[in-house]
Design a protein around this motif. Structure first.
Motif, PDB file in Angstrom:
ATOM      1  N   VAL A  39       5.633   4.712  -1.394  1.00  0.00           N
ATOM      2  CA  VAL A  39       4.891   4.734  -0.196  1.00  0.00           C
ATOM      3  C   VAL A  39       3.550   3.986  -0.253  1.00  0.00           C
ATOM      4  O   VAL A  39       3.170   3.242   0.472  1.00  0.00           O
ATOM      5  N   MET A  63       1.958   8.886   9.100  1.00  0.00           N
ATOM      6  CA  MET A  63       3.053   9.486   8.663  1.00  0.00           C
ATOM      7  C   MET A  63       3.590  10.459   9.582  1.00  0.00           C
ATOM      8  O   MET A  63       2.801  11.600   9.896  1.00  0.00           O
ATOM      9  N   ILE A  83       5.239   5.572   8.795  1.00  0.00           N
ATOM     10  CA  ILE A  83       6.281   6.019   8.043  1.00  0.00           C
ATOM     11  C   ILE A  83       6.864   7.357   8.563  1.00  0.00           C
ATOM     12  O   ILE A  83       6.174   8.327   8.836  1.00  0.00           O
ATOM     13  N   THR A 100       3.855   0.164   0.013  1.00  0.00           N
ATOM     14  CA  THR A 100       4.257  -0.350   0.967  1.00  0.00           C
ATOM     15  C   THR A 100       3.242  -0.741   1.882  1.00  0.00           C
ATOM     16  O   THR A 100       2.862  -1.380   2.668  1.00  0.00           O
ATOM     17  N   GLY A 158       8.094   2.105   8.525  1.00  0.00           N
ATOM     18  CA  GLY A 158       8.730   2.560   7.340  1.00  0.00           C
ATOM     19  C   GLY A 158       9.559   3.658   7.481  1.00  0.00           C
ATOM     20  O   GLY A 158       9.139   4.505   8.083  1.00  0.00           O
ATOM     21  N   LYS A 216      10.925  -1.181   7.465  1.00  0.00           N
ATOM     22  CA  LYS A 216      11.009  -1.456   6.269  1.00  0.00           C
ATOM     23  C   LYS A 216      11.848  -0.249   5.546  1.00  0.00           C
ATOM     24  O   LYS A 216      11.243   0.730   5.705  1.00  0.00           O
ATOM     25  N   TYR A 275       0.691   0.845  10.656  1.00  0.00           N
ATOM     26  CA  TYR A 275       1.952   1.196   9.837  1.00  0.00           C
ATOM     27  C   TYR A 275       2.529   2.482   9.978  1.00  0.00           C
ATOM     28  O   TYR A 275       1.667   3.496   9.664  1.00  0.00           O
ATOM     29  N   ALA A 323       6.231  12.390  -0.324  1.00  0.00           N
ATOM     30  CA  ALA A 323       6.018  11.200   0.421  1.00  0.00           C
ATOM     31  C   ALA A 323       4.449  11.418   0.838  1.00  0.00           C
ATOM     32  O   ALA A 323       3.757  10.220   0.925  1.00  0.00           O
ATOM     33  N   ILE A 367      12.690   2.395   2.560  1.00  0.00           N
ATOM     34  CA  ILE A 367      12.394   2.775   1.624  1.00  0.00           C
ATOM     35  C   ILE A 367      13.374   3.696   0.850  1.00  0.00           C
ATOM     36  O   ILE A 367      13.398   4.854   1.312  1.00  0.00           O
ATOM     37  N   LEU A 421      11.891   6.405   5.151  1.00  0.00           N
ATOM     38  CA  LEU A 421      12.106   6.930   3.752  1.00  0.00           C
ATOM     39  C   LEU A 421      13.480   7.413   3.785  1.00  0.00           C
ATOM     40  O   LEU A 421      14.138   8.259   4.900  1.00  0.00           O
TER      41      LEU A 421
END
Length: 387
Positions: free
Chosen positions: A321, A71, A129, A324, A152, A172, A127, A87, A174, A154
């Motif tokens: 979060v 993240m 984010i 996903t 991802g 993706k 992944y 998050a 969110i 947000l």
């Protein structure tokens, strides 16, 4: 002018919501026997000074330590008592419940978004984010350059150079339709003000901020229409999409300045949509009759100003979060957007906490009635900033 409508959900809206992800399970299994170890050489700073700490957790029931979820924060950091923190709680929950490896990078400025995301990719994250609308360009660029890594984002979708929406196979969105919960907060504020003036302001004029202000405005208008009242909203004109902004998410002095301005104009309930900037407003509201409505997280629980917090407009970012991340762990990642709504409990209105006894039962009942109408689709809270 009436700025909300009661109607059946349009066919287009049905198609959009049908494509949205299911609500995350808010009661995801967690374990108490969590062993945490730091990967050698993982803790430290990248070239920009952002924190790129990495940890591996093995949950009691699962070991997915070969899956790394990462993240990158917006400015304000993961302890901002608001958006980033909400998050980040999802990443921590996934670490515990799924036994994944995690890594994170805190951004101190916009210039660090790209380098921090690249640092996560270089660490082998499966992944990555990005927390917030402002990371859209950097996340999209990284997704296009690294097709084997999933990303991802947000509070934003992806777009081309002409601002037309685009889909990325490995990206993706969110998203959260916070206008629905903010409508309830606006209705509450209008019903609780003693000066007939309430206020809101944003951090930056971006869709993920303005959507709160749109819903809040509609809620005030609905209260006025229902009760023949004339509660005035300071700080936002929904029709013109124009209002007051701090132009920052981390300078609390701007929140203090805007708070003083609204209080001097007679507002006794203020909703800052500005992350930690709102703490500046809280600091000047102390010792006055002014109450605050917090956003993103439950400000009664996450800030030192719980005695001022009437309620909060919640984005349940943590479960979204975590859900996903679980998709990735299960090999089921898709680019299908997740959209949090009142119906799937991705957004909600927090309890009234210390003010519960002061909120009239009639007002509580009306807010509950409106929530039911929004969930059923009978009431559509419209916003040009809606996902």
């Amino acid at each position: 002018m009436r700025v909300f409508k009661i109607a059946a959900v349009s066919a287009a809206a049905v198609m959009v919501l049908a494509a949205c992800g299911e609500a995350p399970d808010e009661e995801a299994e967690t374990t108490s026997d969590t062993e945490t170890t730091a990967d050698a050489g993982a803790d430290g700073e990248d070239a920009t000074g952002g924190d790129t700490g990495e940890e591996t957790a093995v949950a009691g029931g699962e070991d997915n330590s070969d899956f790394k979820a990462c993240m990158v924060s917006d400015a304000g950091g993961f302890d901002d008592q608001s958006f980033n923190q909400g998050a980040y709680s999802g990443l921590l929950a996934a670490e515990e419940s799924l036994g994944i490896t995690k890594a994170e990078a805190e951004s101190n400025s916009d210039a660090e978004f790209g380098p921090n995301i690249d640092a996560m990719v270089q660490q082998g994250c499966n992944y990555v984010i990005g927390v917030g609308f402002l990371l859209e360009d950097a996340i999209q660029a990284a997704a296009e350059a690294n097709p084997d890594t999933n990303f991802g984002l947000l509070d934003s979708g992806f777009q081309d150079a002409d601002f037309a929406p685009v889909e990325l196979e490995n990206g993706k969105p969110i998203l959260f339709n916070t206008s629905e919960a903010a409508f309830l907060a606006g209705y509450l504020a209008a019903g609780m003000t003693e000066t007939d003036k309430v206020a809101t302001y944003g951090g930056l004029p971006i869709p993920s901020v303005q959507i709160f202000m749109d819903g809040f405005s509609d809620g005030v208008d609905a209260y006025n229409e229902d009760n023949g009242s004339a509660v005035e909203l300071l700080g936002w004109d929904k029709e013109a999409q124009n209002g007051s902004f701090a132009n920052t998410f981390d300078d609390q002095s701007q929140g203090a300045s805007l708070g003083e301005q609204f209080i001097s104009q007679g507002a006794d309930i203020i909703m800052p949509v500005a992350g930690p900037v709102g703490l500046g407003t809280a600091s000047v509201a102390e010792g006055t009759d002014t109450k605050l409505i917090w956003v993103d997280s439950d400000g009664f629980l996450t800030t030192e100003y719980g005695d001022l917090i009437l309620t909060s407009v919640l984005k349940d970012m943590g479960p979204a979060v975590e859900a996903t991340i679980k998709e990735g762990v299960d090999g089921a990642f898709t680019n299908e957007p997740y959209v949090g709504t009142l119906e799937n409990e991705g957004v909600s209105l927090a309890p009234f906490h210390d003010f519960d006894a002061e909120v009239p039962q009639e007002l509580k009942d009306k807010i509950a009635e409106y929530q039911e109408q929004i969930v059923s689709g009978e009431l559509v809270v419209e916003s040009p900033n809606a996902p």
